[in-house]
Design an enzyme around this catalytic site. Structure first.
Site, PDB file in Angstrom:
ATOM      1  N   HIS A  75     -60.455  79.430  -8.853  1.00  0.00           N
ATOM      2  CA  HIS A  75     -60.746  78.234  -9.658  1.00  0.00           C
ATOM      3  C   HIS A  75     -61.976  77.523  -9.113  1.00  0.00           C
ATOM      4  CE1 HIS A  75     -56.448  77.585 -11.456  1.00  0.00           C
ATOM      5  NE2 HIS A  75     -56.927  78.786 -11.664  1.00  0.00           N
ATOM      6  N   TYR A 204     -54.208  67.141 -11.209  1.00  0.00           N
ATOM      7  CA  TYR A 204     -53.592  66.109 -10.372  1.00  0.00           C
ATOM      8  C   TYR A 204     -53.573  64.841 -11.210  1.00  0.00           C
ATOM      9  CZ  TYR A 204     -54.032  68.970  -6.144  1.00  0.00           C
ATOM     10  OH  TYR A 204     -53.920  69.956  -5.199  1.00  0.00           O
ATOM     11  N   PRO A 296     -48.179  67.188   0.809  1.00  0.00           N
ATOM     12  CA  PRO A 296     -48.751  68.328   0.087  1.00  0.00           C
ATOM     13  C   PRO A 296     -49.888  67.998  -0.889  1.00  0.00           C
ATOM     14  CG  PRO A 296     -46.601  67.765  -0.785  1.00  0.00           C
ATOM     15  CD  PRO A 296     -46.789  66.920   0.421  1.00  0.00           C
ATOM     16  N   LYS A 300     -52.955  71.402   1.894  1.00  0.00           N
ATOM     17  CA  LYS A 300     -53.515  71.855   3.172  1.00  0.00           C
ATOM     18  C   LYS A 300     -52.537  72.579   4.094  1.00  0.00           C
ATOM     19  CE  LYS A 300     -57.574  70.543   2.322  1.00  0.00           C
ATOM     20  NZ  LYS A 300     -58.279  71.620   1.628  1.00  0.00           N
ATOM     21  N   TYR A 387     -61.441  69.439  -0.279  1.00  0.00           N
ATOM     22  CA  TYR A 387     -60.406  70.157  -1.009  1.00  0.00           C
ATOM     23  C   TYR A 387     -60.622  71.672  -0.925  1.00  0.00           C
ATOM     24  CZ  TYR A 387     -57.077  71.281  -4.677  1.00  0.00           C
ATOM     25  OH  TYR A 387     -56.007  71.796  -5.365  1.00  0.00           O
TER      26      TYR A 387
HETATM   27  P1  FAD Z   1     -43.226  78.221   7.998  1.00  0.00           P
HETATM   28  O1  FAD Z   1     -43.721  78.801   6.744  1.00  0.00           O
HETATM   29  O2  FAD Z   1     -42.205  77.143   7.924  1.00  0.00           O
HETATM   30  O3  FAD Z   1     -42.661  79.413   8.868  1.00  0.00           O
HETATM   31  C1  FAD Z   1     -41.874  79.215  10.023  1.00  0.00           C
HETATM   32  C2  FAD Z   1     -40.907  80.359  10.150  1.00  0.00           C
HETATM   33  O4  FAD Z   1     -40.216  80.265  11.382  1.00  0.00           O
HETATM   34  C3  FAD Z   1     -39.844  80.353   9.064  1.00  0.00           C
HETATM   35  O5  FAD Z   1     -39.808  81.590   8.413  1.00  0.00           O
HETATM   36  C4  FAD Z   1     -38.552  80.049   9.804  1.00  0.00           C
HETATM   37  O6  FAD Z   1     -37.434  80.643   9.190  1.00  0.00           O
HETATM   38  C5  FAD Z   1     -38.866  80.626  11.164  1.00  0.00           C
HETATM   39  N1  FAD Z   1     -38.069  80.050  12.257  1.00  0.00           N
HETATM   40  C6  FAD Z   1     -37.764  78.745  12.475  1.00  0.00           C
HETATM   41  N2  FAD Z   1     -37.012  78.616  13.583  1.00  0.00           N
HETATM   42  C7  FAD Z   1     -36.854  79.860  14.084  1.00  0.00           C
HETATM   43  C8  FAD Z   1     -36.154  80.375  15.215  1.00  0.00           C
HETATM   44  N3  FAD Z   1     -35.475  79.574  16.049  1.00  0.00           N
HETATM   45  N4  FAD Z   1     -36.178  81.718  15.436  1.00  0.00           N
HETATM   46  C9  FAD Z   1     -36.858  82.541  14.599  1.00  0.00           C
HETATM   47  N5  FAD Z   1     -37.534  82.093  13.509  1.00  0.00           N
HETATM   48  C10 FAD Z   1     -37.524  80.783  13.256  1.00  0.00           C
HETATM   49  N6  FAD Z   1     -47.743  73.074   1.428  1.00  0.00           N
HETATM   50  C11 FAD Z   1     -48.615  72.935   0.456  1.00  0.00           C
HETATM   51  O7  FAD Z   1     -49.834  72.981   0.739  1.00  0.00           O
HETATM   52  N7  FAD Z   1     -48.181  72.771  -0.848  1.00  0.00           N
HETATM   53  C12 FAD Z   1     -46.841  72.790  -1.182  1.00  0.00           C
HETATM   54  O8  FAD Z   1     -46.477  72.668  -2.341  1.00  0.00           O
HETATM   55  C13 FAD Z   1     -45.911  72.925  -0.168  1.00  0.00           C
HETATM   56  N8  FAD Z   1     -44.578  72.930  -0.439  1.00  0.00           N
HETATM   57  C14 FAD Z   1     -43.695  73.025   0.600  1.00  0.00           C
HETATM   58  C15 FAD Z   1     -42.304  72.998   0.346  1.00  0.00           C
HETATM   59  C16 FAD Z   1     -41.389  73.052   1.397  1.00  0.00           C
HETATM   60  C17 FAD Z   1     -39.900  73.019   1.106  1.00  0.00           C
HETATM   61  C18 FAD Z   1     -41.864  73.134   2.726  1.00  0.00           C
HETATM   62  C19 FAD Z   1     -40.883  73.173   3.890  1.00  0.00           C
HETATM   63  C20 FAD Z   1     -43.235  73.201   2.966  1.00  0.00           C
HETATM   64  C21 FAD Z   1     -44.162  73.138   1.914  1.00  0.00           C
HETATM   65  N9  FAD Z   1     -45.562  73.179   2.141  1.00  0.00           N
HETATM   66  C22 FAD Z   1     -46.422  73.056   1.146  1.00  0.00           C
HETATM   67  C23 FAD Z   1     -46.118  73.372   3.427  1.00  0.00           C
HETATM   68  C24 FAD Z   1     -46.462  74.828   3.693  1.00  0.00           C
HETATM   69  O9  FAD Z   1     -45.552  75.634   3.016  1.00  0.00           O
HETATM   70  C25 FAD Z   1     -46.422  75.011   5.182  1.00  0.00           C
HETATM   71  O10 FAD Z   1     -47.462  74.242   5.737  1.00  0.00           O
HETATM   72  C26 FAD Z   1     -46.518  76.451   5.636  1.00  0.00           C
HETATM   73  O11 FAD Z   1     -45.343  77.138   5.297  1.00  0.00           O
HETATM   74  C27 FAD Z   1     -46.760  76.525   7.147  1.00  0.00           C
HETATM   75  O12 FAD Z   1     -46.598  77.840   7.600  1.00  0.00           O
HETATM   76  P2  FAD Z   1     -45.942  78.127   9.004  1.00  0.00           P
HETATM   77  O13 FAD Z   1     -46.008  79.594   9.177  1.00  0.00           O
HETATM   78  O14 FAD Z   1     -46.521  77.239  10.017  1.00  0.00           O
HETATM   79  O15 FAD Z   1     -44.417  77.647   8.878  1.00  0.00           O
HETATM   80  C1  DHB Z   2     -49.797  73.610  -5.245  1.00  0.00           C
HETATM   81  C2  DHB Z   2     -49.234  72.900  -4.220  1.00  0.00           C
HETATM   82  C3  DHB Z   2     -49.894  71.799  -3.729  1.00  0.00           C
HETATM   83  O1  DHB Z   2     -49.365  71.090  -2.714  1.00  0.00           O
HETATM   84  C4  DHB Z   2     -51.107  71.392  -4.268  1.00  0.00           C
HETATM   85  O2  DHB Z   2     -51.718  70.285  -3.777  1.00  0.00           O
HETATM   86  C5  DHB Z   2     -51.664  72.126  -5.280  1.00  0.00           C
HETATM   87  C6  DHB Z   2     -51.003  73.239  -5.771  1.00  0.00           C
HETATM   88  C7  DHB Z   2     -49.086  74.799  -5.772  1.00  0.00           C
HETATM   89  O3  DHB Z   2     -47.960  75.042  -5.333  1.00  0.00           O
HETATM   90  O4  DHB Z   2     -49.633  75.492  -6.627  1.00  0.00           O
END
Ligand code: FAD
Ligand code: DHB
Length: 393
Positions: A75, A204, A296, A300, A387
């Site tokens: 996009h 947005y 969110p 980021k 962004y």
């Molecule tokens: P995670 O993806 O959380 O991965 C961590 C992993 O560690 C998980 O798989 C977990 O199961 C595992 N784990 C935890 N504890 C243990 C343990 N003791 N032993 C073994 N494994 C373990 N960001 C956006 O930009 N837009 C969004 O719309 C958005 N929606 C989100 C919705 C939800 C419900 C959540 C929780 C987050 C959302 N985020 C969003 C944020 C984004 O998804 C995260 O920033 C991203 O997942 C970060 O990646 P990560 O690998 O650091 O953590």
């Molecule tokens: C999406 C999630 C976000 O947090 C955002 O700012 C834009 C798009 C998405 O899930 O597509």
């Protein structure tokens, strides 16, 4: 107890842990990834969807972006909608030709899991890390409980990629790590729907009833969000109420607002900001949500996680290949500068787009900010650059 030995023990198979494992394996650095959930669970978990320009290139350059390049949606703009009117921000024109890729986080996870398993590298699912210790010695270890009982992984470094409030941050004495936190008086209700997106670009939207976001995953799947009060539960939101509210908030005078379809997945996520500092304790390095959470609205979360492990992989390579500690020693400080910029941007976007229900002064300020963004080239340039590519600026 079973015993394993590796150079880097990685806790968590989210985007951060899997991509770190991928980058290290490409450099021949032995590592083990341990994930407490099942493969199905992590591959189906619907979360973020926007990948920054530099992060998309990073995935592609690392050989992990083949499907993203084929199926991701590139996009060049986004829409800001307020007071019933649409305003397009020409992201690529304002940010030196850079663009975002819309590609679901669980697709990134699927691609990284597949690559890892194809190469036969160790990835333990259904295996919860229950302890880690000796983190300040040169022989730390983690222990996990898996389908085959308890295992101790002896290693040289531990990567805490285990998400919010995980075992890694809990292993650090409170006196050694500061936690900075802010909550917001909103949550996001997100849905994934089998419905052709009625928009080509993300929208947005600020409406007096609250925030709305129109995003998408493919030509037949839409992803939409509603800003809701923090105490609301999914039980209060029937399908009909969700669609009614989305169409009210997204309505303009010019076009049909959205296409309705079966809801495939739904969830409510509280919005908050967290930063822990430093992102290191001895031989434990934190990355991604384990070290920081952003609201969110700036899209980021996943980008920050992938950018952290870009730094961590580089630092570990310098250590193992050139015996240099320099990048490991500056890892936390370099990451935190970027993390605070992301917190600032995410807070700015959140505060501009979520109307207050009781503070009309705040609402006046928000409307003025939005008008400035859509009328001032300087303001829209700053927003667009952050962004599209904050983690590579
Ligand atoms: P995670 O993806 O959380 O991965 C961590 C992993 O560690 C998980 O798989 C977990 O199961 C595992 N784990 C935890 N504890 C243990 C343990 N003791 N032993 C073994 N494994 C373990 N960001 C956006 O930009 N837009 C969004 O719309 C958005 N929606 C989100 C919705 C939800 C419900 C959540 C929780 C987050 C959302 N985020 C969003 C944020 C984004 O998804 C995260 O920033 C991203 O997942 C970060 O990646 P990560 O690998 O650091 O953590
Ligand atoms: C999406 C999630 C976000 O947090 C955002 O700012 C834009 C798009 C998405 O899930 O597509």
């Amino acid at each position: 107890m079973k015993e394993l030995r590796t150079r880097v023990a990685i806790v968590g198979a989210g985007p951060a842990g899997l991509f770190l494992g991928h980058l290290l394996s490409r450099e021949g650095i032995d590592n083990v990834v341990v994930e407490r959930r099942s493969r199905e669970y992590v591959e189906q978990r619907v979360r973020a969807g926007v990948i920054e320009d530099g992060i998309a290139k990073l995935l592609a350059d690392a050989g992990a972006g083949e499907r993203m390049v084929r199926q991701g949606l590139v996009h060049h703009g986004v829409e800001l909608r307020f007071e019933g009117a649409s305003h397009r921000l020409a992201l690529s024109d304002l940010a030196e030709g850079r663009a975002i890729t819309v590609y679901g986080q669980q697709e990134v996870v699927k691609d990284l899991v597949r690559l890892r398993l194809e190469r036969g590298e160790p990835l333990h699912f259904d295996a919860e890390v229950t302890a880690m210790d000796d983190l300040r010695s040169d022989a730390p270890y983690v222990e996990f409980e898996g389908p085959e009982g308890r295992t101790r992984v002896s290693c040289e470094y531990v990567a805490g990629c285990d998400g919010t409030f995980g075992v890694a941050t809990r292993a650090v004495p409170a006196s050694e790590m500061r936690r900075y936190e802010r909550t917001y008086p909103f949550s996001w209700l997100g849905i994934l729907a089998q419905a052709e997106p009625a928009t080509q670009e993300l929208i947005y939207c600020r409406h007096q009833n609250g925030f709305a976001l129109y995003s998408l995953r493919s030509p037949t799947v839409s992803r939409l969000y509603l800003g809701v009060r923090p105490d609301e539960s999914l039980d209060e939101w029937s399908d009909e109420r969700i669609w009614d509210e989305l169409s009210t908030r997204l309505a303009t005078t010019e076009r049909p607002a959205l296409n309705v379809g079966p809801i495939l997945e739904r969830g409510i996520t509280a919005m908050r900001s967290v930063v822990v500092a430093p992102m290191r304790y001895g031989r434990l390095f934190l990355a991604g949500d384990a070290a920081h959470i952003v609201p969110p609205t700036g899209a980021k979360g996943m980008n920050l996680a992938l950018a952290d492990v870009r730094e961590l992989a580089r630092a570990l390579c310098a250590k193992f290949q050139d015996h240099s500690d320099d990048l490991l020693d500056t890892y936390s400080q370099r990451c935190l500068e970027r993390v605070w910029r992301a917190e600032e941007f995410s807070t700015y976007m959140t505060q501009m787009l979520h109307p207050s229900f009781d503070d009309e002064f705040e609402n006046g300020v928000q409307r003025a900010r939005l008008r400035q963004v859509v009328t001032s080239r300087e303001a829209s340039t700053v927003l667009s650059r952050n962004y599209v590519d904050l983690n590579s600026l």
